[in-house]
Design a protein around this motif. Structure first.
Motif, PDB file in Angstrom:
ATOM      1  N   ALA A 300       0.829  -1.202   0.000  1.00  0.00           N
ATOM      2  CA  ALA A 300       0.000   0.000   0.000  1.00  0.00           C
ATOM      3  C   ALA A 300       0.869   1.260   0.000  1.00  0.00           C
ATOM      4  CB  ALA A 300      -0.930  -0.005   1.217  1.00  0.00           C
ATOM      5  N   ALA A 301       1.930   1.241   0.825  1.00  0.00           N
ATOM      6  CA  ALA A 301       2.829   2.388   0.885  1.00  0.00           C
ATOM      7  C   ALA A 301       3.522   2.606  -0.458  1.00  0.00           C
ATOM      8  CB  ALA A 301       3.854   2.193   1.993  1.00  0.00           C
ATOM      9  N   ARG A 303       2.379   1.822  -3.423  1.00  0.00           N
ATOM     10  CA  ARG A 303       1.437   2.388  -4.388  1.00  0.00           C
ATOM     11  C   ARG A 303       1.314   3.903  -4.215  1.00  0.00           C
ATOM     12  NH1 ARG A 303      -1.658  -2.370  -3.452  1.00  0.00           N
ATOM     13  NH2 ARG A 303      -2.885  -1.291  -1.863  1.00  0.00           N
ATOM     14  N   SER A 304       1.269   4.324  -2.945  1.00  0.00           N
ATOM     15  CA  SER A 304       1.188   5.767  -2.676  1.00  0.00           C
ATOM     16  C   SER A 304       2.428   6.482  -3.196  1.00  0.00           C
ATOM     17  CB  SER A 304       1.041   5.998  -1.165  1.00  0.00           C
ATOM     18  OG  SER A 304       1.122   7.375  -0.859  1.00  0.00           O
ATOM     19  N   GLU A 307       2.383   6.697  -7.026  1.00  0.00           N
ATOM     20  CA  GLU A 307       1.466   7.714  -7.549  1.00  0.00           C
ATOM     21  C   GLU A 307       2.116   9.099  -7.514  1.00  0.00           C
ATOM     22  OE1 GLU A 307      -2.662   5.472  -6.158  1.00  0.00           O
ATOM     23  OE2 GLU A 307      -2.003   7.310  -5.162  1.00  0.00           O
ATOM     24  N   ARG A 308       2.804   9.390  -6.427  1.00  0.00           N
ATOM     25  CA  ARG A 308       3.500  10.676  -6.338  1.00  0.00           C
ATOM     26  C   ARG A 308       4.649  10.736  -7.350  1.00  0.00           C
ATOM     27  NH1 ARG A 308       5.160  10.718  -0.387  1.00  0.00           N
ATOM     28  NH2 ARG A 308       4.451   8.557  -0.400  1.00  0.00           N
TER      29      ARG A 308
END
Length: 409
Positions: A300-301, A303-304, A307-308
Motif C-alpha cells: 500500500a505504501a 502504491r502511494s 502515484e507521487r
C-alpha cells in the motif's frame, strides 16, 4: 509350551514356525519365557515385513537399478528361507515373487526406453542435419550463423549412435556448415567495395557536421543534424578501422552544438534537477520498505509512493537509469516477498511437507523402539544394524523438518 497362529515353543525351548511345508525350526530360546521367545521372533518377522515394504517402495518410486533390486531381494529371501522368524513366511515369499516380477518388468521397460531414446536421438540428429543443410543456403548471415552454432551445441548434447550412422550424419552436418562458411566469406568479401564508398560518403557528412558545430541557429541546425544522421545511416558501414573514428568525429561535432544549445535551456535543466531531487526523496522513502516486514502495508505504501512519482516530471537523462533502477529494485523486492509468502502459505505444499515429516517421524520412533528391544534382548548386532538404519532415517527427518520450517510449521 506357548504358541500363536504362526509358531510355537515346545518344552525344550525350541521355537517352530508354521509354513505351507509344515513346521520349521526357527531356533532355540533359553533366555526367558516361551511367550518372550515368540515375541522376539515375531519382531524379527516384523523387521522382514518392514524391509520388504521399503524395498517395494524403492522399486516403485526410485531409479533403483534392476541389478541392485535383485541383490536386495535375494538378501531378504535368504533370511525368509532361513526360517529365523515367526509369522506368515509364505506371504513374504509371495510378496518377494511379485517384487521379482515387478523388477523384471521394469528391466524390460528400461530396455525399451533405451531403444526408444536411441531412435529419438537418431531422429533428432537427422532433423539437425536437414536444418543445417537448409541453413547452408540462407543469406541471413548472422541469424543462420548463430543458429548453426546452436545446432552444434544441441548435437553435442545428444547420445551417440552406432559409429557408422553417427559418422555419416556428422559428415553431412559438417559439410553443411562448411558450405555456409564459404558462402558467407565470399559475401563479405564483396562488401569491401561498398564499404569504401560508405567511407567516402561519411567523410563528407563529417565535414559538414563539423562546419555546423558552431552554429547558434538552433532550430534549423538541429533539423539539419537529424537529416545528416539519416544520411549517415543510409550510407552503410565503412571498414571497421575507419567506422569508429568517423563516428566519433561525427558525433563529437553534434555534441559540441547540442552542448551549446543546452546552455540556453538552463531553466528547463534546473526544473529537471529539482524533479530529480524529489524523485530521490521518494526512492529513499520506498527503500525504507525493504526488507519487507508487513507485505500488505508495504505494498500500500509503495502504491502511494508510485502515484507521487508519476506526478513528477522528467529528470536529467543521465540520472534517469540510476534513480529508476533504485525504484525498480524496491518493486522487485516486494514482488519477491509476495512470491515467498505465496509459497510459504501454499496449503498443498505444506500438506505434503507435513505428511512426509509425519511418516519419517513414525519410522524413527518405531526404529528407536526396536533398538531398545534388541538391546534388552542382548542382540547388539541387530541393534547396531537398526541404529545405522535409524541414523539414515533421522537425517531425512532433519531435512524434512528444515523444509517444513519454510512454511512456518
Amino acid at each position: 509350551m506357548s504358541s500363536d497362529p504362526w509358531g510355537r515353543v515346545d518344552e525344550t525351548g525350541t521355537v517352530y514356525v508354521r509354513t505351507a511345508d509344515g513346521e520349521q525350526v526357527v531356533g532355540s530360546w533359553q533366555a526367558g519365557t516361551p511367550d518372550e521367545a515368540l515375541a522376539y521372533f515375531e519382531r524379527k518377522y516384523e523387521g522382514l515385513v518392514v524391509e520388504i515394504g521399503l524395498l517395494e517402495k524403492r522399486v516403485k518410486t526410485t531409479d533403483l537399478s534392476s541389478k541392485d533390486a535383485q541383490v536386495a531381494i535375494d538378501h531378504i529371501r535368504e533370511q525368509v528361507d532361513a526360517h529365523h522368524a515367526v509369522g506368515d513366511l509364505d506371504a513374504l515369499k509371495t510378496r518377494l515373487d511379485k517384487l521379482v516380477e515387478t523388477v523384471d518388468a521394469r528391466r524390460e521397460e528400461r530396455k525399451a526406453q533405451r531403444a526408444k531414446q536411441s531412435d529419438e536421438a537418431r531422429n533428432s540428429k537427422e532433423a539437425l542435419v536437414v536444418e543445417a543443410e537448409e541453413l547452408a543456403r540462407s543469406d541471413q548471415w548472422r541469424a543462420a550463423g548463430e543458429r548453426l552454432r546452436a545446432l552444434v551445441d544441441t548435437w553435442k548434447g545428444l547420445p551417440r549412435l552406432d559409429r557408422k550412422s553417427d559418422d555419416e550424419l556428422w559428415h553431412r552436418f559438417s559439410h553443411a556448415r562448411s558450405a555456409f562458411s564459404k558462402r558467407r566469406k565470399a559475401h563479405f568479401a564483396s562488401l569491401d567495395a561498398q564499404r569504401e564508398e560508405a567511407r567516402k560518403a561519411k567523410e563528407k557528412l563529417v565535414a559538414e557536421a563539423e562546419s555546423l558545430s558552431g552554429s547558434t541557429d538552433w532550430g534549423p541546425t538541429a533539423a539539419r543534424y537529424r537529416d545528416l544522421m539519416t544520411d549517415w545511416k543510409a550510407a552503410g558501414r565503412a571498414q571497421r578501422e575507419h567506422e569508429d573514428d568517423l563516428w566519433n568525429r561525427f558525433r563529437g561535432a553534434q555534441d559540441v552544438f547540442f552542448a551549446a544549445r543546452g546552455s540556453v535551456f538552463a531553466e528547463r535543466d534546473a526544473e529537471q534537477s529539482e524533479n530529480l531531487k524529489l524523485k530521490e526523496e521518494l526512492v529513499e522513502e520506498a527503500e525504507k520498505l525493504v526488507p519487507v516486514q508487513d507485505l500488505k502495508a508495504a505494498r500500500a505504501a509503495f502504491r502511494s509512493i508510485n502515484e507521487r512519482w508519476e506526478a513528477i516530471g522528467h529528470v536529467p537523462r543521465d540520472a534517469r537509469p540510476k534513480v529508476e533502477g533504485r525504484m525498480h529494485a524496491v518493486e522487485r523486492a516486494l514482488q519477491d516477498s509476495e512470491e515467498t509468502e505465496w509459497r510459504r502459505t501454499n496449503p498443498e505444499a505444506r500438506a505434503r511437507a507435513e505428511g512426509l515429516t509425519g511418516q519419517l517421524q513414525a519410522a524413527v520412533d518405531k526404529l528407536q523402539g526396536q533398538i531398545e528391544t534388541a538391546r534388552s534382548a542382548g542382540n547388539n548386532a541387530k541393534a547396531d544394524k537398526l541404529q545405522r538404519e535409524l541414523d539414515g532415517r533421522q537425517a531425512l527427518l532433519d531435512q524434512a523438518l528444515k523444509g517444513l520450517q519454510e512454511f512456518g510449521g
